[in-house]
Scaffold this motif. Structure first.
Motif, short mmCIF file in Angstrom:
data_model
loop_
_atom_site.label_atom_id
_atom_site.label_comp_id
_atom_site.label_asym_id
_atom_site.label_seq_id
_atom_site.Cartn_x
_atom_site.Cartn_y
_atom_site.Cartn_z
N THR A 62 0.74 -1.28 -0.02
CA THR A 62 -0.03 -0.08 -0.01
C THR A 62 0.80 1.29 0.14
N ASP A 63 2.00 1.08 0.46
CA ASP A 63 3.01 2.41 0.63
C ASP A 63 2.45 3.23 1.69
N GLU A 64 1.57 2.83 2.80
CA GLU A 64 1.02 3.52 3.72
C GLU A 64 1.51 2.91 5.22
N ARG A 65 1.66 3.62 6.13
CA ARG A 65 2.13 3.09 7.30
C ARG A 65 1.12 2.33 8.08
N HIS A 66 -0.19 2.86 8.03
CA HIS A 66 -1.52 2.22 8.60
C HIS A 66 -2.57 1.59 7.89
N ALA A 67 -2.43 1.40 6.44
CA ALA A 67 -3.11 0.80 5.59
C ALA A 67 -2.85 -0.82 5.74
N GLU A 68 -3.96 -1.53 5.30
CA GLU A 68 -3.83 -2.88 5.12
C GLU A 68 -4.07 -3.42 3.59
N ALA A 69 -3.29 -4.05 2.95
CA ALA A 69 -3.53 -4.46 1.54
C ALA A 69 -4.85 -5.45 1.48
N ASP A 70 -5.48 -5.62 0.47
CA ASP A 70 -6.51 -6.40 0.19
C ASP A 70 -5.93 -7.95 0.48
N GLY A 71 -6.99 -8.67 1.03
CA GLY A 71 -6.45 -9.97 1.74
C GLY A 71 -5.70 -10.96 0.68
N PRO A 72 -6.44 -11.30 -0.48
CA PRO A 72 -5.68 -12.27 -1.57
C PRO A 72 -4.18 -11.63 -2.12
N ALA A 73 -4.36 -10.18 -2.21
CA ALA A 73 -3.15 -9.42 -2.69
C ALA A 73 -1.86 -9.60 -1.50
N TRP A 74 -2.39 -9.48 -0.36
CA TRP A 74 -1.26 -9.60 0.78
C TRP A 74 -0.93 -11.07 0.94
N GLU A 75 -1.77 -12.20 0.72
CA GLU A 75 -1.42 -13.56 1.03
C GLU A 75 -0.47 -13.97 -0.25
N ARG A 76 -0.90 -13.50 -1.55
CA ARG A 76 0.18 -13.75 -2.55
C ARG A 76 1.26 -12.98 -2.40
N GLY A 77 1.40 -11.62 -1.80
CA GLY A 77 2.48 -10.84 -1.72
C GLY A 77 3.33 -11.34 -0.78
N TYR A 78 2.80 -12.03 0.55
CA TYR A 78 3.55 -12.49 1.54
C TYR A 78 4.35 -13.70 1.32
N ARG A 79 3.63 -14.63 0.60
CA ARG A 79 4.45 -16.03 0.10
C ARG A 79 5.62 -15.59 -0.77
#
Length: 222
Positions: A62-79
Motif C-alpha cells: 500500500t505504501d502507507e504506514r497504517h493501511a492494510e492490503a487486500d487479503g488475496p493480494a497480501w497472501e500472494r505478496g507475503y508468500r
C-alpha cells in the motif's frame, strides 16, 4: 548513567545489529513487481520496517504506514516476499561497525545476551547464523516466538524468566520506539543506538550510544 547493575543485555536486530534495508527493499520491490506494482525507493521501505514481515508486506503493497492490503493480494505478496527474502537474506545486509567487538566484549564479561526482534524467528535465526553472530546469543526471540511482540513487554519478561533475573537488571538495546516502549513496559533500561533507522533523540531512551562497543565501558564493574 550507571549500568553496573545490568545482568543481561537484549538486542534488537534490524537497525541495531545489522543494516538489512538493502535486502528487505530488494525483496519488497521483487514482490511489488510480482504483483504488477512499480518499485519503491529504499528509504520508503525503511520507513515501513519495524513491526515484523507481515506488517511490512501490508505497508510495502500500500505504501502507507497504517493501511492494510487486500487479503488475496497480501497472501500472494507475503508468500512471494518470504521466498525471495529467505533466498537473499544476507546478499547485501551488513553488520554495523562496533557490533562484533561489542558483543564479544560483553560476552567476555559473562553477560548473557538475548536477541529480541520483531522479525520472524525463521528469518532471524538464519540471518544471524549467516553473518556469524549466532553464537553470541543465549536466547533468540522472534516476532512470532511468543503470543506478543515488541512493544509488548512479554518478550523481555520471558527472557528475564529464562535467565532468572529481575526485569530491572535487563538492558534493551534498539533503534526504534518499539524497543523503548517494550523496555518501559517491562521495567528495564532502554538504550538507543544513534546510527539506527530512527532518530535516537526522539525515542525517549534512558541513554543513547554511538556503538555497541560503548556498552562494555558503561557496564564494567571495576
Amino acid at each position: 548513567m550507571n549500568l553496573k547493575h545490568i545482568q543481561a543485555v537484549a538486542f534488537d536486530l534490524d537497525g541495531t545489529l545489522v543494516d538489512s534495508i538493502p535486502d528487505l527493499a530488494n525483496a519488497a520491490n521483487a514482490m511489488r513487481e510480482h504483483l504488477g506494482l512499480p518499485p519503491l525507493a529504499a528509504e520508503r521501505i525503511q520507513s515501513h520496517v519495524g513491526d515484523g514481515i507481515a506488517s511490512l508486506v501490508h505497508r510495502a503493497i500500500t505504501d502507507e504506514r497504517h493501511a492494510e492490503a487486500d487479503g488475496p493480494a497480501w497472501e500472494r505478496g507475503y508468500r512471494y516476499f518470504i521466498q525471495h527474502y529467505r533466498e537473499h537474506l544476507t546478499d547485501h545486509t551488513t553488520v554495523y561497525p562496533g557490533v562484533r567487538d561489542g558483543l564479544a566484549l560483553l560476552r567476555a564479561r559473562q553477560l548473557p545476551l538475548v536477541l529480541i526482534t520483531n522479525k520472524s524467528e525463521r528469518l532471524a535465526v538464519p540471518l544471524v547464523e549467516e553473518l556469524g553472530l549466532r553464537d553470541h546469543f543465549s536466547l533468540i526471540l522472534g516476532g512470532d516466538t511468543l503470543p506478543e511482540k515488541k512493544p509488548s513487554a512479554l518478550p523481555l519478561l520471558h527472557a528475564c524468566q529464562v535467565l532468572g533475573i529481575p526485569p530491572q537488571d535487563l538492558a534493551m538495546v534498539g533503534d526504534s520506539a518499539n524497543d523503548v516502549a517494550a523496555a518501559r513496559a517491562a521495567g528495564s533500561t532502554a538504550i538507543a543506538v544513534r546510527y539506527g533507522y530512527a532518530d535516537a533523540s526522539t525515542l525517549g531512551a534512558d541513554l543513547a550510544v554511538d556503538s555497541v562497543a560503548e556498552l562494555y565501558d558503561l557496564m564494567k564493574n571495576d
